[in-house]
Write a protein that holds these residues in place. Structure first.
Motif, PDB file in Angstrom:
ATOM      1  N   PHE A  84      23.554  17.929 -21.860  1.00 55.19           N
ATOM      2  CA  PHE A  84      23.104  19.051 -21.044  1.00 55.19           C
ATOM      3  C   PHE A  84      22.924  18.647 -19.582  1.00 55.19           C
ATOM      4  O   PHE A  84      22.146  19.236 -18.856  1.00 55.19           O
ATOM      5  N   LEU A  85      23.628  17.594 -19.176  1.00 61.24           N
ATOM      6  CA  LEU A  85      23.594  17.149 -17.783  1.00 61.24           C
ATOM      7  C   LEU A  85      24.992  17.234 -17.198  1.00 61.24           C
ATOM      8  O   LEU A  85      25.989  17.105 -17.917  1.00 61.24           O
ATOM      9  N   THR A  86      25.063  17.434 -15.887  1.00 62.65           N
ATOM     10  CA  THR A  86      26.360  17.372 -15.231  1.00 62.65           C
ATOM     11  C   THR A  86      26.705  15.909 -14.958  1.00 62.65           C
ATOM     12  O   THR A  86      25.912  15.018 -15.239  1.00 62.65           O
ATOM     13  N   GLU A  87      27.866  15.678 -14.397  1.00 64.06           N
ATOM     14  CA  GLU A  87      28.273  14.302 -14.087  1.00 64.06           C
ATOM     15  C   GLU A  87      27.334  13.649 -13.092  1.00 64.06           C
ATOM     16  O   GLU A  87      27.129  12.445 -13.108  1.00 64.06           O
ATOM     17  N   ARG A  88      26.773  14.463 -12.212  1.00 62.50           N
ATOM     18  CA  ARG A  88      25.871  13.929 -11.188  1.00 62.50           C
ATOM     19  C   ARG A  88      24.443  13.809 -11.683  1.00 62.50           C
ATOM     20  O   ARG A  88      23.556  13.440 -10.924  1.00 62.50           O
ATOM     21  N   GLY A  89      24.193  14.185 -12.931  1.00 62.47           N
ATOM     22  CA  GLY A  89      22.850  14.037 -13.484  1.00 62.47           C
ATOM     23  C   GLY A  89      21.979  15.259 -13.329  1.00 62.47           C
ATOM     24  O   GLY A  89      20.788  15.204 -13.611  1.00 62.47           O
ATOM     25  N   LYS A  90      22.554  16.362 -12.865  1.00 61.20           N
ATOM     26  CA  LYS A  90      21.760  17.588 -12.741  1.00 61.20           C
ATOM     27  C   LYS A  90      21.677  18.286 -14.101  1.00 61.20           C
ATOM     28  O   LYS A  90      22.579  18.134 -14.945  1.00 61.20           O
ATOM     29  N   ILE A  91      20.635  19.100 -14.274  1.00 64.28           N
ATOM     30  CA  ILE A  91      20.494  19.851 -15.521  1.00 64.28           C
ATOM     31  C   ILE A  91      21.485  21.011 -15.515  1.00 64.28           C
ATOM     32  O   ILE A  91      21.565  21.758 -14.535  1.00 64.28           O
ATOM     33  N   LEU A  92      22.235  21.134 -16.610  1.00 60.04           N
ATOM     34  CA  LEU A  92      23.245  22.184 -16.717  1.00 60.04           C
ATOM     35  C   LEU A  92      22.569  23.548 -16.854  1.00 60.04           C
ATOM     36  O   LEU A  92      21.634  23.700 -17.639  1.00 60.04           O
ATOM     37  N   ALA A  93      23.060  24.548 -16.091  1.00 59.69           N
ATOM     38  CA  ALA A  93      22.437  25.877 -16.109  1.00 59.69           C
ATOM     39  C   ALA A  93      22.640  26.546 -17.456  1.00 59.69           C
ATOM     40  O   ALA A  93      23.679  26.372 -18.102  1.00 59.69           O
ATOM     41  N   ALA A 151      36.216  43.652 -20.510  1.00 57.80           N
ATOM     42  CA  ALA A 151      36.777  43.514 -21.856  1.00 57.80           C
ATOM     43  C   ALA A 151      37.764  42.350 -21.910  1.00 57.80           C
ATOM     44  O   ALA A 151      37.951  41.744 -22.960  1.00 57.80           O
ATOM     45  N   SER A 152      38.364  42.029 -20.733  1.00 60.10           N
ATOM     46  CA  SER A 152      39.374  40.971 -20.729  1.00 60.10           C
ATOM     47  C   SER A 152      38.751  39.584 -20.832  1.00 60.10           C
ATOM     48  O   SER A 152      39.410  38.626 -21.187  1.00 60.10           O
ATOM     49  N   PHE A 153      37.445  39.456 -20.499  1.00 61.71           N
ATOM     50  CA  PHE A 153      36.774  38.154 -20.615  1.00 61.71           C
ATOM     51  C   PHE A 153      36.642  37.735 -22.069  1.00 61.71           C
ATOM     52  O   PHE A 153      36.627  38.572 -22.961  1.00 61.71           O
ATOM     53  N   SER A 154      36.489  36.418 -22.276  1.00 62.15           N
ATOM     54  CA  SER A 154      36.334  35.915 -23.642  1.00 62.15           C
ATOM     55  C   SER A 154      34.951  36.290 -24.168  1.00 62.15           C
ATOM     56  O   SER A 154      34.078  36.721 -23.414  1.00 62.15           O
ATOM     57  N   ALA A 155      34.757  36.075 -25.440  1.00 62.37           N
ATOM     58  CA  ALA A 155      33.499  36.450 -26.095  1.00 62.37           C
ATOM     59  C   ALA A 155      32.329  35.709 -25.464  1.00 62.37           C
ATOM     60  O   ALA A 155      32.498  34.614 -24.921  1.00 62.37           O
ATOM     61  N   ARG A 156      31.170  36.293 -25.541  1.00 59.32           N
ATOM     62  CA  ARG A 156      29.998  35.725 -24.883  1.00 59.32           C
ATOM     63  C   ARG A 156      29.629  34.375 -25.496  1.00 59.32           C
ATOM     64  O   ARG A 156      29.719  34.203 -26.721  1.00 59.32           O
ATOM     65  N   LYS A 157      29.206  33.445 -24.637  1.00 59.04           N
ATOM     66  CA  LYS A 157      28.794  32.125 -25.141  1.00 59.04           C
ATOM     67  C   LYS A 157      27.558  32.258 -26.014  1.00 59.04           C
ATOM     68  O   LYS A 157      26.680  33.075 -25.718  1.00 59.04           O
ATOM     69  N   GLN A 158      27.494  31.426 -27.060  1.00 59.04           N
ATOM     70  CA  GLN A 158      26.361  31.542 -27.964  1.00 59.04           C
ATOM     71  C   GLN A 158      25.501  30.293 -27.890  1.00 59.04           C
ATOM     72  O   GLN A 158      26.001  29.200 -27.659  1.00 59.04           O
ATOM     73  N   CYS A 159      24.224  30.507 -28.101  1.00 56.27           N
ATOM     74  CA  CYS A 159      23.277  29.401 -28.006  1.00 56.27           C
ATOM     75  C   CYS A 159      23.447  28.469 -29.193  1.00 56.27           C
ATOM     76  O   CYS A 159      23.525  28.916 -30.340  1.00 56.27           O
ATOM     77  N   ARG A 160      23.487  27.176 -28.923  1.00 58.84           N
ATOM     78  CA  ARG A 160      23.664  26.190 -30.003  1.00 58.84           C
ATOM     79  C   ARG A 160      22.451  26.133 -30.905  1.00 58.84           C
ATOM     80  O   ARG A 160      22.540  25.824 -32.080  1.00 58.84           O
ATOM     81  N   PHE A 161      21.269  26.381 -30.313  1.00 62.65           N
ATOM     82  CA  PHE A 161      20.030  26.192 -31.068  1.00 62.65           C
ATOM     83  C   PHE A 161      19.701  27.400 -31.934  1.00 62.65           C
ATOM     84  O   PHE A 161      19.139  27.263 -33.006  1.00 62.65           O
ATOM     85  N   GLY A 179      25.043  28.339 -22.128  1.00 54.73           N
ATOM     86  CA  GLY A 179      24.792  29.402 -23.098  1.00 54.73           C
ATOM     87  C   GLY A 179      23.502  29.247 -23.867  1.00 54.73           C
ATOM     88  O   GLY A 179      23.261  29.968 -24.825  1.00 54.73           O
ATOM     89  N   THR A 180      22.656  28.282 -23.465  1.00 53.37           N
ATOM     90  CA  THR A 180      21.403  28.037 -24.181  1.00 53.37           C
ATOM     91  C   THR A 180      20.411  29.181 -23.947  1.00 53.37           C
ATOM     92  O   THR A 180      20.348  29.728 -22.855  1.00 53.37           O
ATOM     93  N   ASN A 181      19.640  29.503 -24.969  1.00 57.70           N
ATOM     94  CA  ASN A 181      18.622  30.543 -24.828  1.00 57.70           C
ATOM     95  C   ASN A 181      17.500  30.067 -23.923  1.00 57.70           C
ATOM     96  O   ASN A 181      17.284  28.868 -23.758  1.00 57.70           O
ATOM     97  N   CYS A 182      16.754  31.045 -23.397  1.00 60.46           N
ATOM     98  CA  CYS A 182      15.747  30.734 -22.383  1.00 60.46           C
ATOM     99  C   CYS A 182      14.691  29.761 -22.880  1.00 60.46           C
ATOM    100  O   CYS A 182      14.361  28.777 -22.225  1.00 60.46           O
ATOM    101  N   CYS A 183      14.165  30.005 -24.112  1.00 60.56           N
ATOM    102  CA  CYS A 183      13.062  29.169 -24.593  1.00 60.56           C
ATOM    103  C   CYS A 183      13.526  27.739 -24.836  1.00 60.56           C
ATOM    104  O   CYS A 183      12.806  26.784 -24.557  1.00 60.56           O
ATOM    105  N   TYR A 184      14.766  27.583 -25.329  1.00 57.79           N
ATOM    106  CA  TYR A 184      15.281  26.239 -25.593  1.00 57.79           C
ATOM    107  C   TYR A 184      15.649  25.542 -24.290  1.00 57.79           C
ATOM    108  O   TYR A 184      15.531  24.321 -24.188  1.00 57.79           O
ATOM    109  N   GLN A 185      16.105  26.336 -23.307  1.00 58.59           N
ATOM    110  CA  GLN A 185      16.426  25.747 -21.998  1.00 58.59           C
ATOM    111  C   GLN A 185      15.166  25.145 -21.373  1.00 58.59           C
ATOM    112  O   GLN A 185      15.199  24.080 -20.772  1.00 58.59           O
ATOM    113  N   ARG A 186      14.042  25.846 -21.560  1.00 56.85           N
ATOM    114  CA  ARG A 186      12.771  25.347 -21.011  1.00 56.85           C
ATOM    115  C   ARG A 186      12.369  24.042 -21.700  1.00 56.85           C
ATOM    116  O   ARG A 186      11.950  23.077 -21.057  1.00 56.85           O
TER     117      ARG A 186
END
Lengths: 162, 93
Positions: free
Chosen positions: B52-61, B21-31, B66-73
């Protein structure tokens, strides 16, 4: 006849001449016409600094072509285009990607800014955007920078006392 | 001497609930929030994909962005297309 729209992004060597670019367009159009397909657009994006060197080239020039292919022939035509890019233009085209897009997709699309479009001259950029540059003529309050002189005078007065 | 008290099951559960309960509200998908943004997912739209990339060029999880599964794909597919054409890096060394 039902058609499917395709687009292909070509990455060419930075030393490509206008004749060579036009030749690619001509060959592409000819190949498409042979297979009762149609070239819709052929855009030059310009010169780009690549994310990593390709065939030991730091820079590259992108071209985007869009074309309509009949649905019953699409596999053969795409295969022929691939062989055209791989074999005939092996020296000029470094990478390419052929992908299908929805038929009703808009003609305007977002793309990164090329090196030709980015301004090289700082003064020209400032003039075009009506900016004065980094050195502010006035302070943030909108007053002239008068208080500085007063401080200087005060310093002078203190000097003989030392 | 301090005795270590082993919490009973019930107490542990209460503690767990309190922590959650102490954690902040759940992240929401932008899409899912803004469906117009889905049209922006394209391998040519490099400036958008860079979010949606990290500084090193990796794909952000998706767990982090907070992206939904279908949009992440969809995103990862377009990023990989852009990488093949040297619009985006495989990795920043």
């Amino acid at each position: 006849m039902q058609t499917q729209r395709y687009e292909s992004l070509l990455l060419t060597i930075p030393e490509i001449t206008n004749d060579e670019a036009a030749e690619i367009e001509r060959a592409l159009e000819k190949k498409l016409q042979e297979n009762s397909s149609k070239l819709v657009t052929y855009d030059r994006w310009g010169k780009f600094l690549l994310a990593y060197p390709v065939k030991s080239n730091e820079y590259g020039i992108y071209f985007l072509a869009r074309f309509d292919i009949p649905v019953d022939k699409n596999n053969e035509v795409v295969k022929e285009l691939k062989s055209l890019f791989n074999l005939k233009f092996n020296a000029t085209i470094m990478r390419y990607l052929i992908s299908n897009i929805p038929n009703d997709s808009p003609a305007v699309y977002k793309r990164p800014q090329s090196l030709d479009e980015t301004p090289k001259d700082v003064d020209q950029f400032l003039k075009e955007n009506k900016m004065s540059g980094f050195a502010p003529k006035r302070s943030f309050g909108g007053q002239e920078s008068a208080p500085k002189e007063e401080v200087l005078e005060a310093d002078k007065q203190e000097m003989p006392g030392e | 001497m301090v005795k270590k008290i082993k919490l009973r099951m019930n107490d542990r559960l209460i503690k767990k609930r309190a922590r959650r309960a102490s954690f902040s509200a759940r992240k929401q998908c932008r899409f899912t929030e803004n469906p117009e943004l889905v049209g922006e997912i394209d391998y040519k739209n490099v400036d958008f994909l860079k979010q949606f990339l990290t500084e090193r060029g990796k794909i952000l999880a998706a767990r982090i962005s907070g992206t939904n599964c279908c949009y992440q794909r969809m995103l990862s597919r377009e990023i990989k297309k852009a990488r093949a054409l040297a619009l985006l890096p495989y990795s920043h060394s």
